[in-house]
Design an enzyme around this catalytic site. Structure first.
Site, PDB file in Angstrom:
ATOM      1  N   TYR A 245       0.891  -1.155   0.000  1.00 21.30           N
ATOM      2  CA  TYR A 245       0.000   0.000   0.000  1.00 21.30           C
ATOM      3  C   TYR A 245       0.925   1.199   0.000  1.00 21.30           C
ATOM      4  CZ  TYR A 245      -4.429  -2.356   1.081  1.00 21.30           C
ATOM      5  OH  TYR A 245      -5.565  -3.110   1.028  1.00 21.30           O
ATOM      6  N   ASP A 273      -6.094  -0.870  -6.514  1.00 23.11           N
ATOM      7  CA  ASP A 273      -7.556  -0.729  -6.515  1.00 23.11           C
ATOM      8  C   ASP A 273      -8.084  -0.197  -5.190  1.00 23.11           C
ATOM      9  OD1 ASP A 273      -7.197  -2.874  -4.826  1.00 23.11           O
ATOM     10  OD2 ASP A 273      -8.268  -4.331  -6.053  1.00 23.11           O
ATOM     11  N   HIS A 365     -10.080  -7.350  -5.292  1.00 22.95           N
ATOM     12  CA  HIS A 365      -9.750  -7.264  -3.871  1.00 22.95           C
ATOM     13  C   HIS A 365     -10.700  -8.149  -3.043  1.00 22.95           C
ATOM     14  CE1 HIS A 365      -7.249  -4.241  -1.448  1.00 22.95           C
ATOM     15  NE2 HIS A 365      -7.773  -4.979  -0.505  1.00 22.95           N
TER      16      HIS A 365
HETATM   17  C1  LIG Z   1      -9.387 -10.102   5.260  1.00 23.88           C
HETATM   18  C2  LIG Z   1      -8.765  -9.654   3.977  1.00 23.88           C
HETATM   19  C3  LIG Z   1      -7.746  -8.733   4.016  1.00 23.88           C
HETATM   20  C4  LIG Z   1      -7.150  -8.317   2.837  1.00 23.88           C
HETATM   21  N1  LIG Z   1      -6.115  -7.441   2.913  1.00 23.88           N
HETATM   22  C5  LIG Z   1      -5.533  -7.022   1.764  1.00 23.88           C
HETATM   23  C6  LIG Z   1      -4.465  -6.104   1.827  1.00 23.88           C
HETATM   24  O1  LIG Z   1      -4.043  -5.667   2.901  1.00 23.88           O
HETATM   25  N2  LIG Z   1      -3.917  -5.708   0.651  1.00 23.88           N
HETATM   26  C7  LIG Z   1      -4.370  -6.166  -0.568  1.00 23.88           C
HETATM   27  O2  LIG Z   1      -3.844  -5.771  -1.613  1.00 23.88           O
HETATM   28  N3  LIG Z   1      -5.367  -7.065  -0.636  1.00 23.88           N
HETATM   29  C8  LIG Z   1      -5.948  -7.494   0.487  1.00 23.88           C
HETATM   30  N4  LIG Z   1      -6.967  -8.399   0.412  1.00 23.88           N
HETATM   31  C9  LIG Z   1      -7.363  -8.959  -0.907  1.00 23.88           C
HETATM   32  C10 LIG Z   1      -6.616 -10.263  -1.203  1.00 23.88           C
HETATM   33  O3  LIG Z   1      -5.256 -10.032  -1.425  1.00 23.88           O
HETATM   34  C11 LIG Z   1      -7.185 -10.948  -2.452  1.00 23.88           C
HETATM   35  O4  LIG Z   1      -7.213 -10.028  -3.513  1.00 23.88           O
HETATM   36  C12 LIG Z   1      -8.585 -11.504  -2.194  1.00 23.88           C
HETATM   37  O5  LIG Z   1      -8.695 -11.994  -0.891  1.00 23.88           O
HETATM   38  C13 LIG Z   1      -8.902 -12.625  -3.171  1.00 23.88           C
HETATM   39  O6  LIG Z   1     -10.182 -13.121  -2.961  1.00 23.88           O
HETATM   40  P1  LIG Z   1     -10.515 -14.427  -2.056  1.00 23.88           P
HETATM   41  O7  LIG Z   1     -10.469 -13.966  -0.645  1.00 23.88           O
HETATM   42  O8  LIG Z   1     -11.882 -14.799  -2.489  1.00 23.88           O
HETATM   43  O9  LIG Z   1      -9.486 -15.462  -2.381  1.00 23.88           O
HETATM   44  C14 LIG Z   1      -7.588  -8.831   1.582  1.00 23.88           C
HETATM   45  C15 LIG Z   1      -8.621  -9.770   1.546  1.00 23.88           C
HETATM   46  C16 LIG Z   1      -9.208 -10.184   2.730  1.00 23.88           C
HETATM   47  C17 LIG Z   1     -10.310 -11.201   2.670  1.00 23.88           C
END
Ligand SMILES: Cc1cc2nc3c(=O)[nH]c(=O)nc-3n(C[C@H](O)[C@H](O)[C@H](O)COP(=O)(O)O)c2cc1C
Length: 505
Positions: A245, A273, A365
């Site tokens: 980030y 995003d 995301h």
């Molecule tokens: C609890 C949670 C926290 C997340 N934190 C971040 C983050 O800090 N940075 C980021 O780029 N994506 C974050 N994501 C998105 C994940 O990297 C990923 O794109 C997403 O979880 C994929 O979908 P899925 O959970 O269905 O596998 C987060 C997702 C979840 C569920």
């Protein structure tokens, strides 16, 4: 780990206790004393929660929802007062909270791990042992009406296989390389923040399982465990990716990236995003309930309204002015391959290609940002077509994430041109419920399903996957009936209507 200088005199806990007001507020975190008086109104989580711990040790409350170096990075050096004198700390007999008692009871009631047979099963289980309702709300939430999180699953069901038969599939190999690194699966662990809300060891559960089974973990900027703690927990030579980030203060970003490079990180995934974090209503509503019960954690904060939930409270540093003009700067400060995480159109995929980065993640995301954005899988077809039309020849990897729960999902994405897929929640839920063994089991499930699906599809290696092996004609059709995914439907918790306290019929 305390960053306070070793030469600072020890401060007794009695002295710290005398600074327990808004006019002079000290707190102890990880054995060091900090003067946070001037920071009270800037704290993204509000001043009240800090004042609750004024003059005392706040480590336990601080740990799950802050990266360990948050306080040392955000507070000017002259406010780092020095180490607390350990001899003056009086051990306080801790009461086991009702929540902890509930968590322990739920953990004890979990089914044995060998009864878990698919990745949905973890989701059923993880709601229960998640240490706090806040943790579950933060992990499971998605933005607005949560249409996109559901669409992420449904999109995979609009793609059908066209299997080939009578091929010799006695030996099947699903290993691959991702950004030049060997991976035992065509799956990497995507970044998910705040791992300690789900398990006391947080992200280390992922690190240890990934190291043991040759899977690559992407470390989140907002991980509960520090970046170094995670890398140190790896086995020798274990590859890591890091998610970024971008901070408004580019010097902080530069230091972070260059430190990651020094520690041997193999891929820098810049999240593009999230100029602002989505409104995740499960998370927000829970915060409101917390306030009713007296936990006014965001009261007194200037910039973040009090109902914004954990997600927004921790992300105020993210720079919304990040734009394409910044890409050359990132390419100039590091030699780590750069991947833009969160591309949603062919137009932006082409801009990314032209900008010189090394790849993209087609991702929304996990449905947590723009609701009704399309699934990464759906975008894949227009992106590969656009790159082909452009005559793209240089190495440029396309990854997909969102909604992956089955090896068949992985194979569909690979057949349509993805190099590998990212998985967030499935691994997160696996360790909430079972710690490291849970993550190992999730990896095993992927292996078992890959073996079977590759055989049934008629491929022995991932290179043999072709677009002709799937029928994706329905992928961008958003109308008509589709087969229900009963397991997903069963674990998905629909938003509930607000219960307004004074509502009268
Ligand atoms: C609890 C949670 C926290 C997340 N934190 C971040 C983050 O800090 N940075 C980021 O780029 N994506 C974050 N994501 C998105 C994940 O990297 C990923 O794109 C997403 O979880 C994929 O979908 P899925 O959970 O269905 O596998 C987060 C997702 C979840 C569920």
């Amino acid at each position: 780990m305390s960053l306070a200088s070793n030469s600072s005199p020890l401060i007794s806990s009695e002295t710290a206790k005398q600074h327990a007001s808004r006019d002079s507020c000290w707190i102890i975190v990880h054995g060091s004393v900090y003067d946070v008086t001037d920071f009270l109104d800037e704290h993204p989580g509000g001043s009240q929660i800090i004042l609750k711990y004024a003059g005392q040790d706040a480590t336990e409350a601080y740990e799950p929802i802050h990266p360990p170096d948050a306080i040392t990075t955000n507070l000017p050096k002259n406010k780092h007062l020095g180490p607390v004198d350990p001899d003056t700390i009086v051990a306080i007999a801790k009461e086991v909270t009702e929540e902890e008692k509930r968590r322990q009871a739920l953990l004890a009631a979990r089914p044995p791990l060998d009864e878990i047979i698919n990745l949905h099963d973890f989701e059923v289980e993880s709601e229960l042992p998640c240490p706090s309702a806040k943790g579950w709300a933060y992990y499971s939430s998605a933005s607005d009406d949560e249409i996109t999180i559901r669409e992420n699953r449904l999109a995979f069901q609009r793609v059908w296989f066209r299997p080939r038969v009578l091929r010799n599939v006695a030996k099947v190999d699903w290993s691959t390389t991702i950004l030049g690194q060997k991976s035992s699966l065509p799956v990497y662990i995507s970044a998910t923040a705040l791992g300690k809300l789900g398990h006391p060891d947080g992200e280390l559960n992922l690190t240890r399982a990934a190291g043991k089974h040759g899977v690559i973990q992407m470390i989140a900027t907002l991980a509960s465990c520090s970046f170094d703690e995670i890398v140190d927990a790896g086995v020798p030579g274990q590859p890591f990716f890091v998610q970024l980030y971008v901070n408004r203060d580019r010097e902080i970003t530069k230091r972070y990236v260059q430190h990651a490079e020094k520690r041997g990180v193999k891929g820098l995934f810049i999240t593009v995003d999230a100029p602002q974090l989505g409104r995740r209503e499960k998370d927000m509503r829970l915060k409101l309930i917390g306030e009713e019960s007296g936990a006014k954690v965001q009261e007194g904060q200037k910039d973040v309204p009090k109902d914004q939930g954990v997600a927004r409270a921790i992300s105020a540093f993210i720079d919304p002015s990040l734009c394409w003009d910044d890409i050359p700067w990132f390419l100039s400060i590091t030699k780590i391959p750069i991947i833009l995480k969160g591309i949603s159109t062919a137009e932006d995929a082409l801009l990314a290609y032209d900008s010189g980065v090394h790849g993209i993640v087609l991702s929304n995301h996990g449905g947590r940002q723009l609701d009704t954005a399309r699934s990464g899988l759906e975008i894949l077809i227009e992106v590969t077509d656009a790159l082909k039309k452009r005559g793209a020849t240089r190495q440029f990897d396309i990854f997909v994430d969102g909604g992956v729960r089955r090896a068949s999902d992985v194979l569909k994405a690979l057949a349509l041109g993805a190099k590998a897929v990212g998985v967030g929640r499935a691994f997160l839920y696996a360790y909430c419920a079972y710690g490291q063994p849970g993550v190992e089991k999730a990896i095993q499930i992927f292996r078992d399903e890959l073996e079977m699906n590759m055989r049934l599809l008629g491929v022995t290696t991932l290179d043999e996957l072709r677009p002709e092996m799937v029928d994706a004609r329905a992928l961008n059709v958003h109308t008509g009936s589709i087969a229900e995914d009963n397991l997903f439907r069963g674990t998905y918790q629909p938003l509930s209507l607000a219960k307004f306290r004074d509502a009268k019929l």
